[in-house]
Motif scaffolding. Sequence first.
Motif, PDB file in Angstrom:
ATOM      1  N   ASN A  58       8.915  -0.213  -3.327  1.00  0.00           N
ATOM      2  CA  ASN A  58       7.660  -0.251  -2.561  1.00  0.00           C
ATOM      3  C   ASN A  58       6.873   0.990  -2.833  1.00  0.00           C
ATOM      4  N   ALA A  59       7.401   2.182  -2.370  1.00  0.00           N
ATOM      5  CA  ALA A  59       6.913   3.496  -2.748  1.00  0.00           C
ATOM      6  C   ALA A  59       6.586   3.749  -4.031  1.00  0.00           C
ATOM      7  N   SER A  61       5.809   1.673  -6.173  1.00  0.00           N
ATOM      8  CA  SER A  61       4.743   0.830  -6.701  1.00  0.00           C
ATOM      9  C   SER A  61       3.374   1.202  -6.157  1.00  0.00           C
ATOM     10  N   ARG A  62       3.460   1.651  -4.952  1.00  0.00           N
ATOM     11  CA  ARG A  62       2.264   1.978  -4.450  1.00  0.00           C
ATOM     12  C   ARG A  62       1.270   3.402  -4.777  1.00  0.00           C
ATOM     13  N   GLN A  63       2.490   4.257  -5.548  1.00  0.00           N
ATOM     14  CA  GLN A  63       2.046   5.388  -6.069  1.00  0.00           C
ATOM     15  C   GLN A  63       1.687   4.945  -7.670  1.00  0.00           C
ATOM     16  N   TYR A 160       4.213   6.582   3.781  1.00  0.00           N
ATOM     17  CA  TYR A 160       4.180   5.155   3.733  1.00  0.00           C
ATOM     18  C   TYR A 160       5.038   4.710   5.272  1.00  0.00           C
TER      19      TYR A 160
END
Length: 461
Positions: A58-59, A61-63, A160
């Motif tokens: 998640n981290a 892909s958010r970056q 996040y």
Amino acid sequence: KACFQKDGDMIQKQQHSLLNKAEEACEVLSKHIKKDNVVRIISHNDADGISAAGVVCNAISRQGGKFHVTIVPRLKDNVLAKILREKYKLFFFCDMGSASLSKMGKTRSDVIIADHHQTRDSEEPKENVTHVNPHIYGLDGTRDVSASGVSYLTVRPMEYRDLSSLALVGAFGDMQCTDGITSINKTILNDGVDSGAIEVREDLKIAYKSQEPIYKALSYTFNPALRGISGDEEGSMAFFERVGISYGIKFEELGNEEKDLLKEELIKINPKIFGEVYSIPNEIPELRNIEDYSKVLDACGKNKKHGVGLSICIGDRESSVKEAETLLKTYRENLMKSIGWIKREGSIGMENIQYVYTDDKKRKKVMGTLASIGIEIEILDPEKPVLGISRMDNIVKISGRTSMEMVERGVNLGVALEAASKSFNGNGGGHNVAAGAVVPYKDMENFLNIVDEMVGEQIGA
């Protein structure tokens, strides 16, 4: 008071050191994301490992980064060697890797390890390895933080904070929150509460209470265990008949008076049944309760459907959740049948340990959970560590479990299983309270004798 203050300062220092190391790992991760390098993630196949991978994915892909994930049951030497030969610039190991530091140092790539298993003190990681593990700083990976928590700490500087809920899902999956949430897990919980990602309230800790009829939900409740009810549907029905509460309906369909009476009667059986309950307010009903969420991932792991579990962690709320719910239903039925089997057959007792053995295909999936529950509801002797043994052709897989009381008396299953399995070219390790090993079937008896002897030495028998 001064002594308490000193201890408090010490704990603060330990936590601070772990957070600093995690921040270092985050810098390494960010550097590779900026360079557009695909991050190679390898994680463990249980609820904690799947959550840990989910947090990191998640981290990234958010970056705006890319990743490639593999979920494995254990990090065997040949598996590790194969992975490290792949052409990636960064390898990120979650919930494993602390036992393989020297091998990690042989690759030219960068390596991040976010693990919480006991470490080998003698090993110093090479320059290319950033090793984040609570044990290095005198913290306890059995209670203080799980792998998903350590993984969360490594991405925490990215801010996040909502990922804290997934970190706690992993902690529940690793049975870390049985006696309340402390230490690093508490820091993670605070992140969740402050950001609105986690809600805490006082309530009955009944499993699946929004999904199942109340008598079934109670029979599926093992944390905390309710003697005569947990693992026993007939016992659960008998309880409801005795107290005069209708039981074929769901919890929320009970009247307020019935809810109060139920609470009163359950507290008599085990006061721990009422306490803090943790939920994710903006989650779908099946995953809203953090402990239920962990059981969904656990069922995916036990059924080798790691992809389904990981898809849920990274946001699929349609087909993956439906598939996982089916797996969970089958898993629960299997567990209940297996509890009946233990009640009938019992365990084989040795001097200091006891074991249960199976080659039944379905039962093999639940041996670790079965060993834990057996101790909890005392259908197995809580005074003796339990080894659940599953035969897989010419090897046996061992899941060791014991109680915190036995750990306080000196038992350390991680140490015992690691040392004993090495004598037979097997491998093993884990935590003091729960550990695993794999050894050749032909050496099973000798292995058991060594573990029995080692546990005897640990408790000074």
